[in-house]
Design a protein around this motif. Structure first.
Motif, PDB file in Angstrom:
ATOM      1  N   ARG A   1     132.196 -50.364  45.715  1.00  0.00           N
ATOM      2  CA  ARG A   1     132.198 -49.206  44.732  1.00  0.00           C
ATOM      3  C   ARG A   1     131.280 -49.149  43.044  1.00  0.00           C
ATOM      4  NH1 ARG A   1     133.865 -48.747  40.135  1.00  0.00           N
ATOM      5  NH2 ARG A   1     134.193 -51.141  40.249  1.00  0.00           N
ATOM      6  N   ASP A   2     131.232 -50.706  43.458  1.00  0.00           N
ATOM      7  CA  ASP A   2     130.137 -51.304  42.043  1.00  0.00           C
ATOM      8  C   ASP A   2     128.691 -50.956  42.513  1.00  0.00           C
ATOM      9  OD1 ASP A   2     130.801 -53.088  39.322  1.00  0.00           O
ATOM     10  OD2 ASP A   2     130.068 -54.078  40.764  1.00  0.00           O
ATOM     11  N   GLU A   3     128.107 -51.670  43.768  1.00  0.00           N
ATOM     12  CA  GLU A   3     127.166 -51.507  43.856  1.00  0.00           C
ATOM     13  C   GLU A   3     126.740 -50.193  43.824  1.00  0.00           C
ATOM     14  OE1 GLU A   3     126.574 -53.327  47.525  1.00  0.00           O
ATOM     15  OE2 GLU A   3     126.542 -55.682  46.802  1.00  0.00           O
ATOM     16  N   SER A   4     127.917 -49.135  44.133  1.00  0.00           N
ATOM     17  CA  SER A   4     127.101 -47.416  44.209  1.00  0.00           C
ATOM     18  C   SER A   4     126.870 -47.207  42.929  1.00  0.00           C
ATOM     19  CB  SER A   4     127.773 -46.462  45.270  1.00  0.00           C
ATOM     20  OG  SER A   4     129.327 -47.390  44.347  1.00  0.00           O
ATOM     21  N   GLY A   5     127.696 -47.826  41.842  1.00  0.00           N
ATOM     22  CA  GLY A   5     127.110 -47.213  39.989  1.00  0.00           C
ATOM     23  C   GLY A   5     126.250 -47.480  39.527  1.00  0.00           C
ATOM     24  N   HIS A   6     125.536 -48.488  40.899  1.00  0.00           N
ATOM     25  CA  HIS A   6     123.544 -49.212  39.793  1.00  0.00           C
ATOM     26  C   HIS A   6     122.900 -47.932  40.001  1.00  0.00           C
ATOM     27  CE1 HIS A   6     125.515 -52.337  38.359  1.00  0.00           C
ATOM     28  NE2 HIS A   6     125.570 -52.871  39.335  1.00  0.00           N
ATOM     29  N   VAL A   7     122.737 -46.702  39.710  1.00  0.00           N
ATOM     30  CA  VAL A   7     121.989 -45.348  39.372  1.00  0.00           C
ATOM     31  C   VAL A   7     120.546 -46.224  40.615  1.00  0.00           C
ATOM     32  CG1 VAL A   7     120.906 -43.718  38.624  1.00  0.00           C
ATOM     33  CG2 VAL A   7     122.769 -44.876  37.824  1.00  0.00           C
ATOM     34  N   ARG A   8     119.991 -46.976  39.823  1.00  0.00           N
ATOM     35  CA  ARG A   8     118.811 -47.785  40.777  1.00  0.00           C
ATOM     36  C   ARG A   8     119.327 -48.235  42.313  1.00  0.00           C
ATOM     37  NH1 ARG A   8     115.129 -53.463  40.073  1.00  0.00           N
ATOM     38  NH2 ARG A   8     113.882 -52.953  40.563  1.00  0.00           N
ATOM     39  N   THR A   9     120.170 -48.908  42.338  1.00  0.00           N
ATOM     40  CA  THR A   9     120.369 -49.943  43.574  1.00  0.00           C
ATOM     41  C   THR A   9     121.020 -48.299  44.170  1.00  0.00           C
ATOM     42  OG1 THR A   9     121.364 -51.051  43.075  1.00  0.00           O
ATOM     43  CG2 THR A   9     122.447 -50.473  45.176  1.00  0.00           C
ATOM     44  N   LYS A  10     121.652 -47.518  44.487  1.00  0.00           N
ATOM     45  CA  LYS A  10     122.472 -46.311  44.779  1.00  0.00           C
ATOM     46  C   LYS A  10     120.616 -45.380  45.563  1.00  0.00           C
ATOM     47  CE  LYS A  10     125.315 -41.886  44.097  1.00  0.00           C
ATOM     48  NZ  LYS A  10     126.675 -41.588  43.981  1.00  0.00           N
ATOM     49  N   CYS A  11     120.108 -45.320  44.482  1.00  0.00           N
ATOM     50  CA  CYS A  11     118.322 -44.101  44.624  1.00  0.00           C
ATOM     51  C   CYS A  11     117.675 -45.033  45.951  1.00  0.00           C
ATOM     52  CB  CYS A  11     117.679 -44.449  43.247  1.00  0.00           C
ATOM     53  SG  CYS A  11     116.119 -43.511  43.530  1.00  0.00           S
ATOM     54  N   VAL A  12     117.480 -45.686  45.397  1.00  0.00           N
ATOM     55  CA  VAL A  12     117.285 -47.398  46.729  1.00  0.00           C
ATOM     56  C   VAL A  12     117.217 -47.013  47.740  1.00  0.00           C
ATOM     57  CG1 VAL A  12     115.653 -49.499  47.343  1.00  0.00           C
ATOM     58  CG2 VAL A  12     115.726 -48.554  44.582  1.00  0.00           C
ATOM     59  N   MET A  13     118.256 -47.167  47.491  1.00  0.00           N
ATOM     60  CA  MET A  13     119.305 -47.145  49.424  1.00  0.00           C
ATOM     61  C   MET A  13     118.782 -45.921  50.237  1.00  0.00           C
ATOM     62  SD  MET A  13     119.751 -50.291  49.995  1.00  0.00           S
ATOM     63  CE  MET A  13     120.276 -50.285  51.398  1.00  0.00           C
ATOM     64  N   ASN A  14     119.364 -45.070  48.928  1.00  0.00           N
ATOM     65  CA  ASN A  14     119.451 -43.700  49.670  1.00  0.00           C
ATOM     66  C   ASN A  14     118.155 -42.994  50.879  1.00  0.00           C
ATOM     67  OD1 ASN A  14     122.130 -43.185  48.876  1.00  0.00           O
ATOM     68  ND2 ASN A  14     122.032 -41.896  47.573  1.00  0.00           N
ATOM     69  N   ILE A  15     116.767 -43.211  49.229  1.00  0.00           N
ATOM     70  CA  ILE A  15     115.460 -43.104  50.034  1.00  0.00           C
ATOM     71  C   ILE A  15     114.804 -43.872  50.855  1.00  0.00           C
ATOM     72  CG2 ILE A  15     112.974 -43.374  49.092  1.00  0.00           C
ATOM     73  CD1 ILE A  15     113.777 -42.939  46.531  1.00  0.00           C
ATOM     74  N   ALA A  16     115.428 -45.360  51.231  1.00  0.00           N
ATOM     75  CA  ALA A  16     115.109 -46.038  51.679  1.00  0.00           C
ATOM     76  C   ALA A  16     115.953 -46.113  53.279  1.00  0.00           C
ATOM     77  CB  ALA A  16     115.284 -48.467  51.794  1.00  0.00           C
ATOM     78  N   LEU A  17     116.750 -45.745  53.275  1.00  0.00           N
ATOM     79  CA  LEU A  17     117.557 -45.313  54.392  1.00  0.00           C
ATOM     80  C   LEU A  17     117.364 -43.989  55.147  1.00  0.00           C
ATOM     81  CD1 LEU A  17     121.028 -47.148  53.754  1.00  0.00           C
ATOM     82  CD2 LEU A  17     119.630 -48.040  55.047  1.00  0.00           C
ATOM     83  N   SER A  18     116.588 -43.250  54.202  1.00  0.00           N
ATOM     84  CA  SER A  18     116.811 -42.027  55.333  1.00  0.00           C
ATOM     85  C   SER A  18     115.554 -42.075  56.261  1.00  0.00           C
ATOM     86  CB  SER A  18     116.543 -40.752  53.922  1.00  0.00           C
ATOM     87  OG  SER A  18     114.649 -41.552  53.344  1.00  0.00           O
ATOM     88  N   GLU A  19     114.649 -43.288  55.820  1.00  0.00           N
ATOM     89  CA  GLU A  19     113.539 -43.616  57.006  1.00  0.00           C
ATOM     90  C   GLU A  19     114.325 -44.405  57.753  1.00  0.00           C
ATOM     91  OE1 GLU A  19     109.744 -43.200  55.238  1.00  0.00           O
ATOM     92  OE2 GLU A  19     109.913 -43.360  53.253  1.00  0.00           O
ATOM     93  N   SER A  20     114.947 -44.956  58.176  1.00  0.00           N
ATOM     94  CA  SER A  20     115.762 -45.714  58.990  1.00  0.00           C
ATOM     95  C   SER A  20     115.024 -45.540  60.620  1.00  0.00           C
ATOM     96  CB  SER A  20     116.780 -46.094  58.947  1.00  0.00           C
ATOM     97  OG  SER A  20     117.672 -44.640  59.172  1.00  0.00           O
ATOM     98  N   ASP A  21     114.675 -44.343  60.911  1.00  0.00           N
ATOM     99  CA  ASP A  21     114.553 -43.628  62.053  1.00  0.00           C
ATOM    100  C   ASP A  21     112.960 -44.046  62.498  1.00  0.00           C
ATOM    101  OD1 ASP A  21     117.292 -43.192  63.021  1.00  0.00           O
ATOM    102  OD2 ASP A  21     116.543 -40.345  61.786  1.00  0.00           O
ATOM    103  N   ARG A  22     112.551 -43.644  61.598  1.00  0.00           N
ATOM    104  CA  ARG A  22     110.739 -44.298  61.453  1.00  0.00           C
ATOM    105  C   ARG A  22     110.567 -45.939  61.567  1.00  0.00           C
ATOM    106  NH1 ARG A  22     107.005 -40.902  57.712  1.00  0.00           N
ATOM    107  NH2 ARG A  22     105.603 -41.723  58.850  1.00  0.00           N
ATOM    108  N   TYR A  23     111.675 -46.405  61.400  1.00  0.00           N
ATOM    109  CA  TYR A  23     111.636 -48.280  61.078  1.00  0.00           C
ATOM    110  C   TYR A  23     112.457 -49.144  61.547  1.00  0.00           C
ATOM    111  CZ  TYR A  23     107.201 -47.071  57.703  1.00  0.00           C
ATOM    112  OH  TYR A  23     106.365 -46.229  57.265  1.00  0.00           O
ATOM    113  N   PRO A  24     112.751 -49.170  63.190  1.00  0.00           N
ATOM    114  CA  PRO A  24     113.761 -49.588  63.412  1.00  0.00           C
ATOM    115  C   PRO A  24     114.393 -50.905  62.883  1.00  0.00           C
ATOM    116  CG  PRO A  24     112.981 -47.987  64.676  1.00  0.00           C
ATOM    117  CD  PRO A  24     112.101 -48.151  63.777  1.00  0.00           C
TER     118      PRO A  24
END
Length: 200
Positions: free
Chosen positions: A99-122
């Motif tokens: 919960r605490d990590e998700s409260g950091h806007v930058r962390t949340k944004c970076v992880m969302n963008i990065a993980l959205s490409e997990s299929d392209r970079y398994p």
């Protein structure tokens, strides 16, 4: 070991600079956080943002994927120390860190963008999973196994399913739920609800 001995043992090339490494990792996260996908990300862009030469990056990382893995891993804090006195308290500690990590806007944004490409970079995300995610899963698995052994949890508990319920609920709240008025008690509420179903 003397300073001279240490210098002799260092591999060929310039000494590693912690300042340069930090600048490179931060530049990578900044670019992803600004909306640049991993496919668009380039060593040239990272070097320009970090204020270093491309050779400085290649001296530390052999390719872009390895650099991105290390950058993403810095967003994850180490597994918190667990008291080991009760299953409930240890689970609350683990979920509250999520919960605490998700409260950091930058962390949340970076992880969302990065993980959205997990299929392209398994390969990239498999490495990230081993470095940043699996240690947390291992810690939670040990807590649940301890609870089964001590009688705090059902002996027939399906551990993987219980882990998915606990972490999945927290992920749902931090991604789509309203957590603006819910602090540490969110983790407590999730754990208490789940324990009501998996206790003996």
């Amino acid at each position: 070991m003397t300073i001279q001995d240490a210098g002799a043992a260092r591999p060929a090339g310039r000494p590693r600079s912690e300042k340069a490494e930090k600048a490179i990792l931060e530049a990578t996260l900044d670019l992803i956080g600004e909306g640049m996908g991993i496919s668009e990300l380039s060593i040239e862009a990272i070097a320009a943002r970090a204020g270093v030469g491309k050779t400085t990056i290649y001296r530390r990382w052999s390719n872009k994927e390895d650099l991105v893995v290390d950058a993403l891993a810095t967003l994850k804090a180490p597994v918190p120390p667990l008291a080991g006195e009760s299953v409930r308290d240890d689970l609350v500690t683990l979920l509250d860190q999520m919960r605490d990590e998700s409260g950091h806007v930058r962390t949340k944004c970076v992880m969302n963008i990065a993980l959205s490409e997990s299929d392209r970079y398994p390969h990239l995300f498999e490495k990230f999973r081993k470095i940043a995610i699996e240690p947390r899963r291992a810690a939670m698995r040990q807590v649940l196994e301890r609870g089964m052994a001590s009688g705090e949890l059902r002996s027939t508990l399906e551990i993987e399913l219980a882990m998915a319920i606990l972490t999945g609920t927290m992920v749902w709240f931090t991604k789509w739920g309203d957590t603006s008025d819910r602090g540490p008690e969110l983790a407590e509420g999730i754990v208490d609800q789940v324990l009501a179903g998996i206790a003996p």
